[in-house]
Design an enzyme around this catalytic site. Structure first.
Site, PDB file in Angstrom:
ATOM      1  N   GLY A 111       0.882  -1.192   0.048  1.00  0.00           N
ATOM      2  CA  GLY A 111      -0.431   0.137  -0.263  1.00  0.00           C
ATOM      3  C   GLY A 111       1.236   1.346  -0.047  1.00  0.00           C
ATOM      4  N   CYS A 112      -0.156   2.416  -0.534  1.00  0.00           N
ATOM      5  CA  CYS A 112       1.302   3.443  -0.938  1.00  0.00           C
ATOM      6  C   CYS A 112       1.431   4.342   0.848  1.00  0.00           C
ATOM      7  CB  CYS A 112       0.746   4.432  -0.681  1.00  0.00           C
ATOM      8  SG  CYS A 112      -1.737   4.641  -0.679  1.00  0.00           S
ATOM      9  N   TYR A 113       0.486   4.182   1.743  1.00  0.00           N
ATOM     10  CA  TYR A 113       1.243   4.825   3.223  1.00  0.00           C
ATOM     11  C   TYR A 113       2.265   3.356   3.752  1.00  0.00           C
ATOM     12  CZ  TYR A 113      -2.658   8.316   3.266  1.00  0.00           C
ATOM     13  OH  TYR A 113      -3.368   9.261   3.724  1.00  0.00           O
ATOM     14  N   SER A 122       5.579   3.815   2.315  1.00  0.00           N
ATOM     15  CA  SER A 122       5.990   5.250   2.156  1.00  0.00           C
ATOM     16  C   SER A 122       6.985   5.407   4.623  1.00  0.00           C
ATOM     17  CB  SER A 122       5.650   6.699   2.739  1.00  0.00           C
ATOM     18  OG  SER A 122       4.860   7.354   4.232  1.00  0.00           O
TER      19      SER A 122
END
Lengths: 352, 352, 352, 352
Positions: free
Chosen positions: B156-158, B161
């Protein structure tokens, strides 16, 4: 073959965009960077998005005395001047005299008539003999002159978006009663210099007209249209400030002497641009948006023939930092060097 | 060598970004595109920014019966599933059974525990045997598993990061008292589907928190941290919606048992990431911004050791559609295929 | 009854917002406007949105010698200083000495400890005897002192949004293990002065952290919390820049010694704020957004008790120019004058 | 005296803006709210920015049978229809028949010619006898008809901004060769309904033209100009979508038979508008910006006589939800009721 280049004005937005392109250009090496106000020692300290890409020291423009330029010539052949109008005027001749090829992104060498320059720019014009030597770098319209030139006056951003849409009409001397250009630009066109007009809180969620009746691209557009049609041309152009970073969309209203059909307009564009890799004529009923050219060198053009009014209406979108500045500068470099004009310029627009 | 690929979910934002990357990937050819709701016949009618780049017909996902998938296998080897959670669950097994390599961008195969999936996603979980086969594709953290895998659950993107910033701490089992993650994302992370939360007038010039206590990346992050540290980890994460299109910035507050210095933090990152081309650890005192990774596959990480409170504070920025989705998917493709992991991913961030 | 007021710093954003409020305040007349750099003769030439509303000449701050101030006192009773930190320090004493009531919007009189001021502001502190006379104008927390005061240090914007959310916890001495504040502000908080940080192209579609570990509202918040709880308090606060014009949203993570329920949190707020017209405690499950207080004097507060981690998480939204500056200044004026505190402040938020 | 009103379509953006205004209108009480899709029971659950302001239940439009409307009439006298085109057509007659005064914000009763309506709206027109009864509510242009009317067709947002600028020219029958209108609007004009065109990621940092040749305000503008000049008028109008929430700026290019000076243009406007509280004619050389009318009922007009081309160029800015919808609706209410037309409408624009 590798061409070594110098960039002066490397810290302005056009300079930074040039660097982004040239770092991925197969035939070019950036050798020297000069900036106006030396805040940092390295470009990636000033622009951290370049971290891991570039490690060249940046030096002050004030060092560019004649001897220094002669010394640069030993390792480099071409200079991009991404300097403001009023600065290029003096720098370009120095580099030319030292034997450099010069691509100037400022407005200093676009207007051939120094009187006109001084009227619209409110600054002293460049020396006439250098004005004469410069070639107006509208890539798709004057490719042959550019190929033979060694001193390019890179067109203005508005002028590029507008002239690419209008050239097929003017070069054919299609009788035009009037042309009205309503142009809108993102804020990066105003550069990195601070001003109330580019202050976030004054621009965000706002929209306004600016430089009413005073935009210096007006005489630039008229000069080129006059050259294309062979008779004195006057345009109405109004410039507006969009609360976006990049992008120009020009809506152009043409009153023609004789009615045109959609098919004829499509045909004009096809004839002139079908082999041009950076011009995308949209199918009838589809119109360009600034985001659809974001980060790329395209000029997207749409058209609409209004059956109710008879007018031909053109829509032209570019990324002002790419096709409107650094992208076209590199395209002109490619033309001058006899390379494929798309070298280094194959970026796909970033959407959304 | 050229790898032929299929993209399912080609019209969502991750799909479109995948296509942007793969069109310029030297070793890949896009052979087939499938989309969910067939509005148009060709991708460039749906996304005109692709005009002049792609001319492949788009077909409906509903055609993807087993025979069709078998037929696709004759010309293609790998499929990217840029489909929503709940859809990949059924599609991935079909493609795997047909012999495809699969890179799934949805959340369906990230959580190994189906109970956890059903609790956070409020949907039926995928079959356990497929959950087991999937490799969690956090490129810099699990490169060996990815290289050996043929079925990647793209993170996932979150999660990407956050995990890239935290991994060096957890894999060393540095004693951590608590971790609080305040994450902020641009709107494109919510995809192309329409909702009040992504309606321009509700988002523009506004800022809010969303999915309070319910974001499905929370268990994903905890699962990976638990795997890295070897003990059950719990995190506090809050997700906020930024009025920007692309970009995630996560601010992470670490309470450590023992104080750390800036130098030690820098050292941890250097050890883990100095040969990682897509991770840029910022020098002390310089902090990442979302725009500085715009359109690129970088994860930029900054750190700050607060002398007043003893906390280590981390800042991590990615482009959610690139490193947070399509970029990392291509990086995983490169790893799986044994290619240089930067192939097709050398875009310089677009700034400004 | 009509109160005649002077505004110094009338051309900054807080000054302009003050004028917007006071023009519609039933009991106030603006008599004199002073600005720092005199660009225009009238305010509506500088700020055309005021056209048809105001016709008062603007004069230069440099005219404010002691005699001039004494002269102003003949027609006016109260002065708002919307001047920058470092300027109010000298102006406030002059006006106080001339018998004016003073409401200072700068940071010069907020910190009682001059050493702390000099450490965080990097400027000379005001004279201690004036620091002592000032009342910290957090309207809902110190209403009695404000009512009796004649010299108000109006709170900082971040401090206001954060302290209003935290005060009920600290004044009850609820045992708190740690507090972490992740705050985000719109750009107008940085005022009208030009800087790279407020340049449109650097902020738009971007998000970043700033003043890491250095924000001058940190000691302001700690000073107030210490006063409320009776013991030395330390907070972790990080400030981020949102690409919006107005609004602050602070997300606050509280680690309490003892668990709390949603009902208890709701009860605390109800006890402290149920008669406060400008504080809106959101129902459980509903969280504030900056746009929902746009142009109004509200502080909207939401809360979430995380069952997984035990933390209490608070969300607090204000319009930084209203409740975070000019709005609260007028609220304090109302309190000082013994008027209904909502006079002139009943604007409904503008949404969307 | 208090007027009780009903609002139908209370959850759309125009409805919400109406409520914001009417909650602070000294002579009006909102008695009933109806919305299309009943998502919530109370308005402040749907629009939390109204918390503490309104506590009226919202009911479904589907309940508005004739008996229900008759029942509403017992407690209310006037209805605002903030319903979409195609819905008002049927609702307005019902309310009129029940004895209500009606102010309709949709396009259903603006065009007097049902054939034209069906051509441009692609929907069935309202009954001719109701079309005849409606008064076109352009407040400053038709104040007498409005005062005597009981059924107002509130003008379109574009039409308002454009007609207010043009009316002085057309009502004097100044010979005009051509008029070209380049109009730009914020996204809230498209309402709260979801669509790709209002999806944040498609609009943010983007700019485009839309409804090319098809905007339904074109015949509305022509109808009014024709009425003013007494001869058939045709206009060229193009509508563009700005990445802002509120605001319309129209740039209008007039080709006149005879040249005009700046002073004559100023004089025309002075004659027509000097006693009009909501029209602000800007001094020569100052041009309107959308943010300068944000949240207010002003129409700001600027002008420029281009000496090079002879054209008169007009700039007109409004807040599309205020003067372009709800604000003008309340202004019309005031006119109808014989009240001061500024009642409830004295909001100062919010800037920045």
């Amino acid at each position: 073959m590798v061409l070594n280049v110098v960039i002066v004005g490397a810290s302005g937005y056009s300079g930074v965009e040039l660097i982004r392109i040239l770092l991925q250009h197969p035939n070019v090496t950036i050798r020297h960077l000069f900036i106006h106000t030396q805040e940092q020692e390295k470009l990636d300290e000033l622009y951290p998005h370049f971290r891991s890409f570039i490690n060249i020291p940046i030096r002050s423009v004030s060092q560019l005395a004649d001897e220094k330029i002669a010394e640069l010539k030993e390792t480099s052949e071409l200079v991009f001047l991404a300097t403001p109008s009023g600065v290029s005027k003096d720098l370009a001749p120095k580099f030319l005299n030292a034997g450099f090829k010069v691509i100037d992104l400022s407005g200093d060498f676009r207007l051939k008539d120094p009187v006109l320059y001084e009227e619209w720019y409110k600054k002293d014009a460049a020396e006439p003999r250098f004005l004469e030597r410069s070639v107006y770098g509208l890539s798709e319209v004057f490719p042959n002159q550019i190929k033979e030139g060694c001193f390019i006056a890179n067109p203005g951003c508005y002028a590029t978006s507008i002239l690419l849409a209008l050239a097929p009409f003017y070069r054919r001397q299609i009788p035009i009663r009037s042309v009205i250009i309503d142009a809108k630009s993102g804020v990066s066109g105003a550069g990195r210099g601070l001003s109330r007009n580019t202050h976030f809180s004054e621009v965000n969620d706002n929209f306004k007209v600016y430089k009413v009746g005073k935009h210096q691209h007006i005489p630039e557009i008229e000069q080129v249209l006059t050259k294309l049609s062979g008779k004195k041309e006057t345009v109405q152009m109004m410039t507006h400030l969009l609360p976006i970073t990049r992008g120009i969309l020009s809506t152009i209203y043409l009153d023609l002497e004789d009615r045109m059909t959609d098919e004829i307009v499509a045909q004009l564009y096809r004839e002139d641009y079908q082999n041009q890799p950076f011009i995308r004529i949209r199918p009838q009923g589809e119109y360009p948006e600034t985001k659809q050219v974001y980060g790329s060198n395209f000029c997207d053009i749409g058209y609409y023939v209004d059956q109710r009014t008879g007018r031909v209406i053109l829509f032209s979108a570019i990324d002002n930092l790419m096709k409107g500045a650094a992208g076209q500068a590199v395209q002109n470099l490619n033309l001058m060097m006899g390379w494929d004009q798309t070298l280094g310029l194959t970026q796909i627009p970033i959407y959304p």
